[in-house]
Scaffold this motif. Sequence first.
Motif, mmCIF file in Angstrom:
data_model
loop_
_atom_site.group_PDB
_atom_site.id
_atom_site.type_symbol
_atom_site.label_atom_id
_atom_site.label_comp_id
_atom_site.label_asym_id
_atom_site.label_seq_id
_atom_site.Cartn_x
_atom_site.Cartn_y
_atom_site.Cartn_z
ATOM 1 N N LEU A 1 0.706 -1.317 -0.023
ATOM 2 C CA LEU A 1 -0.047 0.009 0.056
ATOM 3 C C LEU A 1 0.756 1.252 0.014
ATOM 4 C CD1 LEU A 1 -2.798 -1.176 2.677
ATOM 5 C CD2 LEU A 1 -2.706 -1.008 0.203
ATOM 6 N N SER A 2 2.049 1.322 0.733
ATOM 7 C CA SER A 2 3.175 2.266 0.628
ATOM 8 C C SER A 2 4.243 1.726 0.973
ATOM 9 C CB SER A 2 2.601 3.252 1.886
ATOM 10 O OG SER A 2 2.543 2.581 2.999
ATOM 11 N N ALA A 3 5.459 2.399 0.242
ATOM 12 C CA ALA A 3 6.810 1.960 0.631
ATOM 13 C C ALA A 3 7.194 1.995 2.232
ATOM 14 C CB ALA A 3 7.668 3.181 -0.135
ATOM 15 N N GLY A 4 8.161 1.025 2.374
ATOM 16 C CA GLY A 4 8.538 0.719 3.837
ATOM 17 C C GLY A 4 9.702 1.631 4.133
ATOM 18 N N ASP A 5 10.114 1.800 5.351
ATOM 19 C CA ASP A 5 11.266 2.497 5.728
ATOM 20 C C ASP A 5 12.406 1.879 5.406
ATOM 21 O OD1 ASP A 5 11.350 0.952 7.955
ATOM 22 O OD2 ASP A 5 10.989 2.636 9.445
ATOM 23 N N GLY A 6 12.548 0.590 5.161
ATOM 24 C CA GLY A 6 13.651 -0.119 4.666
ATOM 25 C C GLY A 6 14.430 -0.690 6.458
ATOM 26 N N GLY A 7 13.740 -0.477 7.071
ATOM 27 C CA GLY A 7 14.397 -0.805 8.797
ATOM 28 C C GLY A 7 13.599 -2.292 8.824
ATOM 29 N N GLY A 8 14.280 -2.719 9.780
ATOM 30 C CA GLY A 8 14.225 -4.425 10.241
ATOM 31 C C GLY A 8 12.529 -4.330 10.770
ATOM 32 N N ILE A 9 12.091 -5.516 10.991
ATOM 33 C CA ILE A 9 10.929 -5.935 11.482
ATOM 34 C C ILE A 9 11.025 -5.763 13.176
ATOM 35 C CG2 ILE A 9 9.031 -7.854 12.021
ATOM 36 C CD1 ILE A 9 10.037 -9.330 9.468
ATOM 37 N N PRO A 10 10.046 -4.909 13.648
ATOM 38 C CA PRO A 10 10.372 -4.493 15.316
ATOM 39 C C PRO A 10 9.968 -5.848 15.951
ATOM 40 C CG PRO A 10 8.504 -3.176 14.087
ATOM 41 C CD PRO A 10 8.840 -4.156 13.125
ATOM 42 N N GLY A 11 10.196 -5.878 17.032
ATOM 43 C CA GLY A 11 10.352 -7.122 18.210
ATOM 44 C C GLY A 11 8.994 -7.392 18.782
ATOM 45 N N GLN A 12 8.193 -6.449 18.510
ATOM 46 C CA GLN A 12 6.874 -6.421 19.158
ATOM 47 C C GLN A 12 5.808 -6.434 18.034
ATOM 48 O OE1 GLN A 12 6.660 -2.987 22.038
ATOM 49 N NE2 GLN A 12 6.827 -4.419 23.624
ATOM 50 N N VAL A 13 4.755 -7.333 18.575
ATOM 51 C CA VAL A 13 3.720 -7.503 17.497
ATOM 52 C C VAL A 13 2.218 -7.332 18.098
ATOM 53 C CG1 VAL A 13 2.660 -9.163 16.037
ATOM 54 C CG2 VAL A 13 4.962 -9.206 16.243
ATOM 55 N N THR A 14 1.478 -6.670 17.491
ATOM 56 C CA THR A 14 -0.142 -6.447 17.966
ATOM 57 C C THR A 14 -0.976 -7.064 17.002
ATOM 58 O OG1 THR A 14 -0.488 -4.431 16.884
ATOM 59 C CG2 THR A 14 0.186 -4.567 19.279
ATOM 60 N N VAL A 15 -1.736 -7.807 17.295
ATOM 61 C CA VAL A 15 -2.767 -8.450 16.460
ATOM 62 C C VAL A 15 -4.029 -8.151 16.478
ATOM 63 C CG1 VAL A 15 -3.661 -10.894 15.798
ATOM 64 C CG2 VAL A 15 -1.237 -10.746 16.590
ATOM 65 N N GLU A 16 -4.873 -7.859 15.494
ATOM 66 C CA GLU A 16 -6.375 -7.210 15.643
ATOM 67 C C GLU A 16 -7.226 -7.977 14.679
ATOM 68 O OE1 GLU A 16 -6.696 -3.168 14.719
ATOM 69 O OE2 GLU A 16 -5.102 -2.662 15.680
ATOM 70 N N GLY A 17 -8.267 -8.566 15.250
ATOM 71 C CA GLY A 17 -9.252 -9.172 14.538
ATOM 72 C C GLY A 17 -9.029 -10.464 13.706
ATOM 73 N N LEU A 18 -8.149 -11.326 14.487
ATOM 74 C CA LEU A 18 -7.624 -12.591 14.252
ATOM 75 C C LEU A 18 -8.110 -13.497 15.177
ATOM 76 C CD1 LEU A 18 -5.911 -14.149 12.172
ATOM 77 C CD2 LEU A 18 -4.030 -14.090 14.107
ATOM 78 N N SER A 19 -8.769 -14.527 14.450
ATOM 79 C CA SER A 19 -9.594 -15.597 15.514
ATOM 80 C C SER A 19 -8.904 -16.998 15.118
ATOM 81 C CB SER A 19 -10.865 -15.691 15.273
ATOM 82 O OG SER A 19 -11.352 -16.025 14.016
ATOM 83 N N ILE A 20 -8.681 -17.802 15.964
ATOM 84 C CA ILE A 20 -7.994 -19.138 15.935
ATOM 85 C C ILE A 20 -9.081 -20.249 15.536
ATOM 86 C CG2 ILE A 20 -6.340 -21.006 16.715
ATOM 87 C CD1 ILE A 20 -4.976 -18.518 18.158
ATOM 88 N N PRO A 21 -9.096 -20.614 14.492
ATOM 89 C CA PRO A 21 -10.349 -21.782 14.322
ATOM 90 C C PRO A 21 -10.115 -22.857 15.358
ATOM 91 C CG PRO A 21 -9.532 -21.371 12.240
ATOM 92 C CD PRO A 21 -8.663 -20.585 13.245
#
Length: 93
Positions: A32-52
């Motif tokens: 959708l837009s260009a990234g900043d070229g940096g690494g993937i952050p160490g923290q993750v948030t998850v929204e709207g995801l359900s585990i069947p």
Amino acid sequence: MANLSPVRLEKSRGKMVLYFCPMKSMEVLDKLSAGDGGGIPGQVTVEGLSIPRELKEGLYTLKNVTVTSNGTMQVRATDKTEWKATYSDLYSW
């Protein structure tokens, strides 16, 4: 939009827990837009995801999620999000 692989599901205190630590690849399907070229952050948030309910512990590819990053990686489910078993037979839970 991306596929994340593998992610791990484990049972803890009667609930399924999602871990991103075994993730080795992020397949970018659409930008959708260009990234900043940096690494993937160490923290993750998850929204709207359900585990069947039928999923068992193991490794999965999490397909068709949106991923953004602003200090924290945000993973959001879409109407096309799906779980695909990958290396789940490596674990005998």
